[in-house]
Design a protein around this motif. Structure first.
Motif: not given
Length: 575
Positions: A537-544, A548-556
Motif C-alpha cells: 500500500i502506497i500512501v500519498l499526501d500532498e503529492g508525496k 509504503i508497506g502492508t496494512h499492518k506495517e502502515l498502521m504502526k
C-alpha cells in the motif's frame, strides 16, 4: 491563412481546370459589350436588321458558353473545397489523437469540436469564394480595364477617381471587421462549451433545479455572439450602400461626360455603351471582392485557430529509436519521479519512488487531491514526467513506443467511458480480435455477465451514447471487462470499484485475484476496506509518499494512513 491552402495541392488539377473554365466564362462576358456596341452602331443606327439578328445570335451563343463554363468552374471549386474540408478534418482529428493530456487541457474539448467542424466550414466557404469570385473578379477587372481603355481612354479617368475611393472604404471596413470575427469564433466556442456541459450534466442540472440558471448562461453566451454579429453587420450594412453610391455615381459620370464626347463627335453611342458595361463589370467585380472580404476575416480567424491546433507539437512522441522489452513480466518502477501540471505553483507529485511487482497487488490511497490519479496516469505515459523515471520491465517508458507500452496495460479509468455500439463491441474495444468466448469470459470475471444476460439482446444490446442506459456500477464492470479481455501484463484500476455494492465488490475481487495472479495489479482506492489485503500500500499526501508497506506495517508507522483508516473503519472492524 495561406498555410491552410497547402492542402489544396492534392486538388491541383481540379483547381487548374476550374480557373481555366472561369477564365473562359469571363472571356465570354467581356465579348458581350463589344458585340452590343457593334449592334448599336452597325445594326440599330444603320437599320440593318439582318446584322442585328446575326450579332444577337452570336451574343446568345457566347452567353450560353460563358454560363456553362461558369457552372463547371463552380463545380470544380466546390469539389476542391469539399476535398480540402475532408483533408483538414482528417488532419485535425489525427493530430489531436496524438495529443497528450496536457494539450487536451490546453485547448479543451469544446474548442476542439468547434475547430473541427465550424472553423473547417468557414475555410471551405472561403475556398469556394476564392476559386470562383476572386478568379472571376480578377479576370473581369483586368480584362474590362483594358477593353474600357480601348473603347475610350479619356473616360477611364472616371475610374481613376472611383477605384481609390472604393479601396479606402474596403480597407477601413476590413480593419474594423477582422478583430470582431476572431471574437465571434471564441464566442461560438463558449456556446459549444455551455451546450456540451448541459447535455452531459442534464441529470445534475435537473436534480438541483438549475435549469433556469443554465438557460441564463446559454442566453448570455447566445447574446454575446448575436451582439458581435450585429456589430459586424452594421459595418457591412454601411459598406454596401457606399459601394452602390459609387457605382451609380460612376454610371452618371459616364453618361454625362460620354454624352459631351458624343455631342462633340469624338465618340459614338456604341463605344460609350460598351465603356459603361466594362466600367460596371469592373465595379461589380469589386463588389464581388467586397463580398469575399466579408467572409475573409472570419475565414482568417478560423484558419488561424485550425493552424494553432495543427502547429501544436504533441508533448509526448515516440523516441527516434525505440527499445523493445525482452521479457514480458510487467514490473513497474518509479524512480524519484516529479511531475507538475502547466501553471501549477507546486508539483503535483514530488520524488515518488516505489516498485510494483508481477503477481502482487499494489494499492494507492490518499486524500482527495493527493495525486493518486496523476500517478497512475504516468505509467501509460498520458503525461510526461518533469524528472525521474517511470520504468516498465527495466525500460524507461519514454524509450518504448506508445503503442507497445499501452498494449501491455489494461487501464480502467476513474470515470467509466463507453461508446455507442453493442455490449460486445465495448468489451472488444480492449482487444479487437477477441472471440465471443473471450468476451463472455471477461464479462464473467468482471461480474457483468449477470446483467448482460438479462438485457433484451444480451451481448448484442446497443448502448446509447456514453452508456446512459446503464447504471454507474454496470458501466464500471463493462470497463473492467474491456481491460480484462486483452489479458495485459499490467492492470491499473483507478478507483474503479466506487460504484459497486459490497457483495459485487467482494465477488469481483475474488475473481480478479484468480484472473490476474501473474500480472502486476495497481489499484487506486478511496475505501480502506477494499485494499487492506494488498501486498503493498502506497500512501500519498500532498503529492508525496507518506508511507509504503502492508496494512499492518502502515498502521504502526504511518500517521496519515492511520487517520484515513480511523475515519472509515470502527475499532470492531479493525479487530
Amino acid at each position: 491563412m495561406f498555410k491552410i491552402y497547402r492542402n489544396l495541392k492534392q486538388f491541383t488539377i481540379l483547381i487548374i481546370v476550374g480557373v481555366a473554365l472561369m477564365y473562359l466564362s469571363v472571356r465570354a462576358n467581356l465579348e458581350l459589350p463589344t458585340l452590343m456596341s457593334n449592334i448599336v452602331d452597325k445594326g440599330i443606327i444603320a437599320g440593318d436588321t439582318g446584322y442585328i439578328w446575326k450579332e444577337g445570335g452570336i451574343m446568345l451563343l457566347v452567353s450560353a458558353a460563358g454560363g456553362i463554363c461558369a457552372v463547371l468552374a463552380s463545380l470544380m471549386a466546390s469539389r476542391s473545397a469539399l476535398g480540402l474540408g475532408r483533408v483538414l478534418r482528417a488532419k485535425i482529428f489525427t493530430h489531436v489523437e496524438n495529443f497528450s493530456l496536457h494539450e487536451f487541457d490546453k485547448f479543451g474539448a469544446s474548442t476542439l469540436l468547434t475547430r473541427t467542424t465550424n472553423d473547417v466550414v468557414q475555410v471551405q466557404t472561403s475556398t469556394v469564394l476564392f476559386l470562383t469570385m476572386i478568379a472571376n473578379a480578377l479576370f473581369t477587372s483586368v480584362g474590362a480595364a483594358f477593353l474600357a481603355y480601348a473603347a475610350d481612354p479619356k473616360l477611364t479617368r472616371i475610374l481613376y477617381v472611383a477605384l481609390p475611393v472604393i479601396a479606402v472604404v474596403i480597407v477601413i471596413a476590413m480593419r474594423l471587421v477582422i478583430p470582431l470575427f476572431g471574437v465571434v469564433q471564441a464566442e461560438i466556442d463558449k456556446i459549444t462549451k455551455v451546450v456540451r456541459e448541459n447535455l452531459t450534466g442534464i441529470r445534475v442540472i435537473r436534480a438541483f433545479n438549475r435549469i433556469d440558471h443554465e438557460k441564463a448562461r446559454f442566453d448570455q453566451a447566445n447574446a454575446d455572439v448575436t451582439n458581435t454579429y450585429i456589430s459586424v453587420n452594421r459595418i457591412m450594412a454601411g459598406l454596401m450602400p457606399l459601394m452602390m453610391l459609387v457605382m451609380n455615381g460612376v454610371t452618371i459620370a459616364i453618361i454625362w461626360f460620354g454624352s459631351e464626347r458624343i455631342n462633340s463627335g469624338n465618340l459614338t453611342l456604341g463605344p460609350m455603351l460598351a465603356f459603361m458595361q466594362y466600367a460596371l463589370q469592373i465595379l461589380i467585380a469589386i463588389l464581388m471582392l467586397t463580398m469575399l472580404f466579408i467572409q475573409l476575416p472570419r475565414s482568417v480567424a478560423a484558419s488561424d485557430r485550425i493552424m494553432a491546433v495543427l502547429e501544436t507539437h504533441p508533448e509526448i512522441t515516440d523516441a527516434a529509436e525505440t527499445r523493445q522489452i525482452d521479457t514480458e513480466r510487467g514490473y513497474v518502477a518509479f524512480q524519484d519521479v516529479t511531475f507538475s501540471y502547466d501553471g501549477g505553483e507546486e508539483p503535483a507529485l514530488s520524488n515518488i519512488s516505489f516498485d510494483a511487482k508481477p503477481g502482487e497487488t499494489t494499492a494507492i490511497i490518499g486524500s482527495t487531491g493527493s495525486g493518486k490519479t496523476t500517478l497512475v496516469s504516468l505509467i501509460p505515459r498520458f503525461y510526461e514526467v518533469d524528472s525521474g523515471k517511470v520504468l516498465v520491465d527495466g525500460v524507461d517508458v519514454r524509450e518504448l513506443s506508445q503503442e507497445d507500452l499501452r498494449r501491455r496495460i489494461g487501464f480502467v479509468p476513474q470515470k467509466a467511458v463507453l461508446f455507442t455500439g453493442t455490449v460486445a463491441d465495448n468489451i472488444r474495444y480492449g482487444k479487437g480480435d477477441a472471440t465471443d468466448m473471450e468476451v463472455a469470459h471477461a464479462a464473467d470475471v468482471a461480474q457483468a455477465a449477470e446483467f448482460i444476460t438479462t438485457m433484451p439482446d444480451g451481448y448484442a444490446t446497443m448502448l446509447s451514447e456514453g452508456g446512459l442506459n446503464l447504471s454507474g456500477g454496470q458501466k464500471q464492470r463493462l470497463a473492467m471487462a474491456r481491460a480484462l479481455v486483452r489479458r495485459p501484463e499490467i492492470y491499473i484500476f483507478d478507483d474503479s470499484f466506487s460504484a459497486l455494492d459490497f457483495k459485487t465488490d467482494a465477488n469481483l475481487r475474488a475473481a480478479l485475484k484468480k484472473e490476474t495472479h501473474d500480472a502486476t495489479v495497481i489499484i487506486v482506492a478511496q475505501r480502506v476496506g477494499s485494499i487492506m489485503n494488498a501486498d503493498r500500500i502506497i500512501v500519498l499526501d500532498e503529492g508525496k509518499v507518506a508511507g509504503i508497506g502492508t496494512h499492518k506495517e502502515l498502521m504502526k508507522t504511518c500517521e496519515v494512513y492511520r487517520e484515513i483508516v480511523y475515519s472509515q473503519l470502527s475499532e470492531e472492524e479493525l479487530a
